[in-house]
Design a protein around this motif. Structure first.
Motif, PDB file in Angstrom:
ATOM      1  N   UNK A 169     -14.053   3.920  35.291  1.00  0.00           N
ATOM      2  CA  UNK A 169     -15.046   3.794  36.027  1.00  0.00           C
ATOM      3  C   UNK A 169     -14.791   4.419  37.327  1.00  0.00           C
ATOM      4  N   UNK A 170     -13.605   4.241  37.803  1.00  0.00           N
ATOM      5  CA  UNK A 170     -13.179   4.909  39.192  1.00  0.00           C
ATOM      6  C   UNK A 170     -13.244   6.321  39.338  1.00  0.00           C
ATOM      7  N   UNK A 171     -13.217   7.149  38.028  1.00  0.00           N
ATOM      8  CA  UNK A 171     -13.101   8.524  38.219  1.00  0.00           C
ATOM      9  C   UNK A 171     -14.127   9.067  39.105  1.00  0.00           C
ATOM     10  N   UNK A 190     -12.334  -3.123  39.681  1.00  0.00           N
ATOM     11  CA  UNK A 190     -12.126  -4.554  39.262  1.00  0.00           C
ATOM     12  C   UNK A 190     -13.404  -5.269  39.709  1.00  0.00           C
ATOM     13  N   UNK A 191     -13.492  -6.549  39.240  1.00  0.00           N
ATOM     14  CA  UNK A 191     -14.652  -7.442  39.915  1.00  0.00           C
ATOM     15  C   UNK A 191     -13.671  -8.591  40.492  1.00  0.00           C
ATOM     16  N   UNK A 192     -14.143  -8.689  41.756  1.00  0.00           N
ATOM     17  CA  UNK A 192     -13.644  -9.829  42.637  1.00  0.00           C
ATOM     18  C   UNK A 192     -14.387 -10.925  43.304  1.00  0.00           C
ATOM     19  N   UNK A 193     -14.477 -11.963  43.163  1.00  0.00           N
ATOM     20  CA  UNK A 193     -15.678 -12.910  43.453  1.00  0.00           C
ATOM     21  C   UNK A 193     -17.039 -12.547  43.065  1.00  0.00           C
ATOM     22  N   UNK A 194     -17.092 -11.752  41.961  1.00  0.00           N
ATOM     23  CA  UNK A 194     -18.584 -11.479  41.214  1.00  0.00           C
ATOM     24  C   UNK A 194     -18.962 -10.214  41.971  1.00  0.00           C
ATOM     25  N   UNK A 195     -18.116  -9.523  42.666  1.00  0.00           N
ATOM     26  CA  UNK A 195     -18.397  -8.100  43.269  1.00  0.00           C
ATOM     27  C   UNK A 195     -17.513  -7.102  42.748  1.00  0.00           C
ATOM     28  N   UNK A 244     -18.169   9.949  38.078  1.00  0.00           N
ATOM     29  CA  UNK A 244     -18.440  10.485  36.513  1.00  0.00           C
ATOM     30  C   UNK A 244     -19.451   9.583  36.032  1.00  0.00           C
ATOM     31  N   UNK A 245     -19.250   8.376  35.841  1.00  0.00           N
ATOM     32  CA  UNK A 245     -19.942   7.326  34.974  1.00  0.00           C
ATOM     33  C   UNK A 245     -21.116   6.362  35.868  1.00  0.00           C
ATOM     34  N   UNK A 246     -22.133   6.833  35.763  1.00  0.00           N
ATOM     35  CA  UNK A 246     -22.998   6.051  36.505  1.00  0.00           C
ATOM     36  C   UNK A 246     -24.158   5.349  36.098  1.00  0.00           C
ATOM     37  N   UNK A 247     -24.941   4.357  36.937  1.00  0.00           N
ATOM     38  CA  UNK A 247     -26.151   3.702  36.374  1.00  0.00           C
ATOM     39  C   UNK A 247     -27.133   4.758  36.895  1.00  0.00           C
ATOM     40  N   UNK A 248     -28.475   4.482  36.383  1.00  0.00           N
ATOM     41  CA  UNK A 248     -29.536   5.385  36.482  1.00  0.00           C
ATOM     42  C   UNK A 248     -29.952   5.956  37.777  1.00  0.00           C
ATOM     43  N   UNK A 249     -29.555   4.978  38.779  1.00  0.00           N
ATOM     44  CA  UNK A 249     -29.753   5.512  40.240  1.00  0.00           C
ATOM     45  C   UNK A 249     -28.398   6.284  40.965  1.00  0.00           C
ATOM     46  N   UNK A 250     -27.624   6.442  40.049  1.00  0.00           N
ATOM     47  CA  UNK A 250     -26.454   7.149  40.722  1.00  0.00           C
ATOM     48  C   UNK A 250     -25.174   6.339  41.123  1.00  0.00           C
ATOM     49  N   UNK A 251     -25.377   5.036  41.029  1.00  0.00           N
ATOM     50  CA  UNK A 251     -24.389   4.029  41.535  1.00  0.00           C
ATOM     51  C   UNK A 251     -23.417   4.007  40.294  1.00  0.00           C
ATOM     52  N   UNK A 252     -22.153   3.633  40.793  1.00  0.00           N
ATOM     53  CA  UNK A 252     -21.029   3.534  39.843  1.00  0.00           C
ATOM     54  C   UNK A 252     -21.466   2.644  38.531  1.00  0.00           C
ATOM     55  N   UNK A 254     -21.652  -0.132  35.920  1.00  0.00           N
ATOM     56  CA  UNK A 254     -21.396  -1.513  35.709  1.00  0.00           C
ATOM     57  C   UNK A 254     -20.259  -1.619  35.092  1.00  0.00           C
ATOM     58  N   UNK A 255     -19.332  -2.692  35.437  1.00  0.00           N
ATOM     59  CA  UNK A 255     -18.112  -3.024  34.918  1.00  0.00           C
ATOM     60  C   UNK A 255     -18.207  -3.562  33.384  1.00  0.00           C
ATOM     61  N   UNK A 256     -19.315  -3.885  33.088  1.00  0.00           N
ATOM     62  CA  UNK A 256     -19.567  -4.684  31.789  1.00  0.00           C
ATOM     63  C   UNK A 256     -20.204  -3.513  30.815  1.00  0.00           C
TER      64      UNK A 256
END
Length: 318
Positions: A169-171, A190-195, A244-252, A254-256
């Motif tokens: 996901x970080x690529x 990674x997910x820290x405190x829900x972020x 490389x791997x995104x949501x529909x708006x271009x954001x990274x 989701x971890x799930x």
């Protein structure tokens, strides 16, 4: 009950078979997974220093866990480390029963072939409302869909590269060497405190460059071209970067998402098939185990496999 002592004094009490596996690490580098692996290793045949068959007894491992937990508890009290990683370490029984899940080479080939094929989705009849506010009914219908190309690339990279989910996901595009067919891992999600955050890899050995098949490099290059067109089509809706791997708006992504997409694909493959033709419902991390399995099946030595996976020690790979 253990009395407060210096870390140096506690160290002498630790099992001498555990120290070679952990002694080279700084306290801040110890992670629950690292400790779990060390205790699992103590249950294996050949781990005993006295040469006796079998692994160490549960009582011995439990005592070692207690001493190490006390060492790290003292370290947290002295504010040397923030948290005690032993708090999340499994009990002796759970460690001994740990199971590595993966696809066999045949199952991996079946999975990779399946994700390339279109599939049908049936939708039951339902009511809709048109632009004028008038209700109408739509009958049952069937649509043909396919696995999005970015997920196909994600699954292929997990299997052929052996990357962790957070590393995938970080690529960014700059991490791909299109001329030499390599991927450089320099960060992880990674997910820290829900972020969801992107940070440095957990160990020095996690920083690495791995080779990938040329066909996969070409697919990533084609994905990059399509991504640019997609980005331009979104205009102001685009909120992403160079992931490389995104949501529909271009954001990274989701971890799930990798896990849920992977499980959905396995479930779709297994529908209507006999038990011996179904794929096992392994976790997404099982694709990393699958990568190691494929490498070993192709006669790669353990140190090479360990280096590709970013393990600090070959014993972890074993």
């Amino acid at each position: 009950k253990l009395q407060p002592k210096t870390v140096e004094n506690y160290k002498a009490e630790l099992n001498d078979k555990l120290l070679p596996a952990l002694g080279h690490l700084k306290l801040s580098e110890l992670r629950p997974a690292t400790l779990n692996a060390a205790f699992v290793a103590m249950t294996k045949d050949g781990s005993r220093r006295d040469g006796k068959p079998g692994g160490y007894s549960r009582a011995t491992i439990k005592k070692t866990q207690d001493v190490l937990s006390s060492v790290l508890r003292t370290a947290t009290e002295w504010e040397i480390i923030e948290k005690n990683p032993m708090d999340k370490v499994r009990s002796v029984g759970e460690c001994a029963a740990e199971k590595v899940e993966f696809f066999t080479p045949e199952q991996a080939a079946t999975f990779l072939d399946f994700i390339e094929k279109p599939y049908k989705v049936k939708t039951k009849g339902h009511k809709r409302t048109d632009d004028t506010g008038k209700d109408y009914t739509v009958g049952d219908y069937e649509r043909t869909k396919e696995v999005p190309e970015q997920l196909r690339v994600l699954f292929n990279l997990a299997i052929y590269g052996g990357l962790r989910k957070g590393e995938l996901l970080a690529l960014e595009w700059s991490d791909i060497d299109f001329d030499n067919d390599t991927v450089t891992i320099s960060k992880a999600v990674s997910v820290v405190a829900g972020q969801q955050i992107t940070k440095e890899p957990k160990t020095k050995t996690s920083r690495r460059t791995v080779s990938i098949p040329h066909f996969l490099t070409q697919r990533i290059k084609a994905l990059k071209v399509d991504r640019l067109k997609y980005r331009l089509s979104l205009g102001d809706y685009w909120q992403g970067g160079e992931w490389l791997f995104i949501q529909d708006n271009g954001k990274q992504m989701s971890y799930s998402t990798p896990y849920s997409a992977f499980q959905d694909t396995i479930a779709r493959h297994n529908v209507g098939k006999k038990a011996d033709k179904q794929l096992p419902a392994i976790p997404f991390h099982g694709l990393r185990h699958t990568s190691a399995t494929l490498l070993i099946a192709s006669k790669q030595d353990v140190r090479t496999v360990s280096s590709r996976l970013g393990h600090a020690q070959a014993s972890t790979t074993m």
